[in-house]
Design a protein around this motif. Structure first.
Motif, PDB file in Angstrom:
ATOM      1  N   GLU A  99      -7.726   9.973  31.023  1.00  0.00           N
ATOM      2  CA  GLU A  99      -6.989  10.731  32.100  1.00  0.00           C
ATOM      3  C   GLU A  99      -6.116   9.895  32.911  1.00  0.00           C
ATOM      4  OE1 GLU A  99      -9.776  12.997  34.176  1.00  0.00           O
ATOM      5  OE2 GLU A  99     -10.028  14.453  32.505  1.00  0.00           O
ATOM      6  N   SER A 100      -6.709   8.586  33.292  1.00  0.00           N
ATOM      7  CA  SER A 100      -5.916   7.570  33.928  1.00  0.00           C
ATOM      8  C   SER A 100      -4.704   7.119  33.217  1.00  0.00           C
ATOM      9  CB  SER A 100      -6.661   6.540  34.769  1.00  0.00           C
ATOM     10  OG  SER A 100      -5.774   5.623  35.032  1.00  0.00           O
ATOM     11  N   GLN A 154     -16.115   9.407  32.651  1.00  0.00           N
ATOM     12  CA  GLN A 154     -14.991  10.054  33.015  1.00  0.00           C
ATOM     13  C   GLN A 154     -15.705  11.649  32.937  1.00  0.00           C
ATOM     14  OE1 GLN A 154     -10.601   9.394  31.801  1.00  0.00           O
ATOM     15  NE2 GLN A 154     -11.477  11.025  30.533  1.00  0.00           N
ATOM     16  N   MET A 155     -16.309  12.010  32.103  1.00  0.00           N
ATOM     17  CA  MET A 155     -16.814  13.390  31.882  1.00  0.00           C
ATOM     18  C   MET A 155     -17.806  13.805  33.028  1.00  0.00           C
ATOM     19  SD  MET A 155     -18.147  15.537  28.679  1.00  0.00           S
ATOM     20  CE  MET A 155     -19.318  14.303  28.377  1.00  0.00           C
ATOM     21  N   GLN A 157     -17.770  12.235  36.087  1.00  0.00           N
ATOM     22  CA  GLN A 157     -16.965  12.500  37.214  1.00  0.00           C
ATOM     23  C   GLN A 157     -15.992  13.771  37.528  1.00  0.00           C
ATOM     24  OE1 GLN A 157     -17.410   9.810  39.587  1.00  0.00           O
ATOM     25  NE2 GLN A 157     -18.830   9.293  38.383  1.00  0.00           N
ATOM     26  N   SER A 158     -15.994  14.624  36.582  1.00  0.00           N
ATOM     27  CA  SER A 158     -15.424  15.783  36.555  1.00  0.00           C
ATOM     28  C   SER A 158     -16.342  17.073  36.496  1.00  0.00           C
ATOM     29  CB  SER A 158     -14.246  15.697  35.557  1.00  0.00           C
ATOM     30  OG  SER A 158     -14.976  16.102  34.175  1.00  0.00           O
ATOM     31  N   ASP A 159     -15.776  18.328  36.316  1.00  0.00           N
ATOM     32  CA  ASP A 159     -16.310  19.554  36.055  1.00  0.00           C
ATOM     33  C   ASP A 159     -16.490  19.806  34.749  1.00  0.00           C
ATOM     34  OD1 ASP A 159     -16.265  20.034  38.789  1.00  0.00           O
ATOM     35  OD2 ASP A 159     -14.333  21.456  38.759  1.00  0.00           O
ATOM     36  N   LYS A 160     -15.967  18.873  33.837  1.00  0.00           N
ATOM     37  CA  LYS A 160     -16.171  19.282  32.264  1.00  0.00           C
ATOM     38  C   LYS A 160     -17.548  18.960  32.110  1.00  0.00           C
ATOM     39  CE  LYS A 160     -11.461  17.454  31.291  1.00  0.00           C
ATOM     40  NZ  LYS A 160     -10.671  16.654  30.526  1.00  0.00           N
TER      41      LYS A 160
END
Length: 235
Positions: A99-100, A154-155, A157-160
């Protein structure tokens, strides 16, 4: 279990995954990464069916005897090429999920380094036509592990993370990670991969290769099935 039976089993599971993926992308709106994944699965089927079986056909059938003294009598060169293409695909697949934008650029640069290294290694070593490139396999596997670990981080750290099982990349990550971590290190010992040198090693290698391929392509197939039921609005 003969070599041919192992290869047939692997081909069947590759084909099932490709067909399941084709059904999935034809029925639902999906992103480009998923479409490219399905295209890559069909490319894999093509390589495995055509070039995986060609040496056997050359050795067995008179119709193919004209290829006996050509590069098509062996398939090490095509699998060395496919190894690079496969690693590039998976690395780009997971790089596209970063994403970054800054980290994505870093990832693409790392992939470029891998490509240059792999091409030079095959061009200036004697392994291209004789054996699998252990250096390319190890380097590609290390990078893939790095990219997948970042994908998991990354996952998390997110709502995913709440709907991880609805994500095609999750199933791809599990299958690809297990496959590369188990199979690629074995190629380091490929000089034993000969019935005349060690039949026992060949049997163990083929058994592991078959089981891991079944696991990986089953992961892909399950992913397509689960997401087709859960992600009716998947983009």
């Amino acid at each position: 279990m003969s070599d041919s039976i192992n290869l047939i089993i692997i081909n069947i599971f590759e084909l099932i995954a490709a067909v399941a993926g084709t059904f999935y992308i034809s029925r639902y709106r999906v992103d480009r990464s998923t479409r490219y994944l399905v295209f890559f699965l069909w490319f894999t089927v093509f390589v495995e069916v055509i070039f995986g079986w060609l040496p056997t056909f050359v050795e067995t059938f008179d119709f193919f005897k004209f290829l006996e003294d050509t590069i098509f009598a062996h398939n090490k060169w095509i699998y060395n090429t496919f190894e690079v293409i496969s690693s590039l695909f998976y690395l780009l697949y997971f790089a596209n999920l970063i994403e970054s934008k800054r980290n994505q650029v870093v990832g693409v640069n790392i992939i470029a380094v891998y490509l240059v290294f792999s091409v030079f290694n095959l061009a200036f070593s004697d392994v291209f036509f004789t054996s699998s490139s252990a250096s390319n396999s190890i380097f590609g596997t290390l990078l893939l592990v790095l990219f997948i670990m970042y994908f998991y981080f990354q996952m998390l750290q997110s709502d995913k993370i709440l709907d991880f099982y609805k994500s095609i990349p999750f199933y791809v990550s599990i299958g690809a990670l297990v496959f590369h971590l188990i199979v690629n290190p074995i190629f380091i010992y490929e000089h034993y991969y000969s019935h005349s040198v060690s039949s026992e090693f060949v049997r163990v290698f083929l058994t592991i290769l078959t089981i891991v391929n079944i696991f990986m392509y089953s992961c892909y197939t399950i992913g397509f099935i689960v997401c087709s039921k859960k992600n009716k609005s998947y983009l």
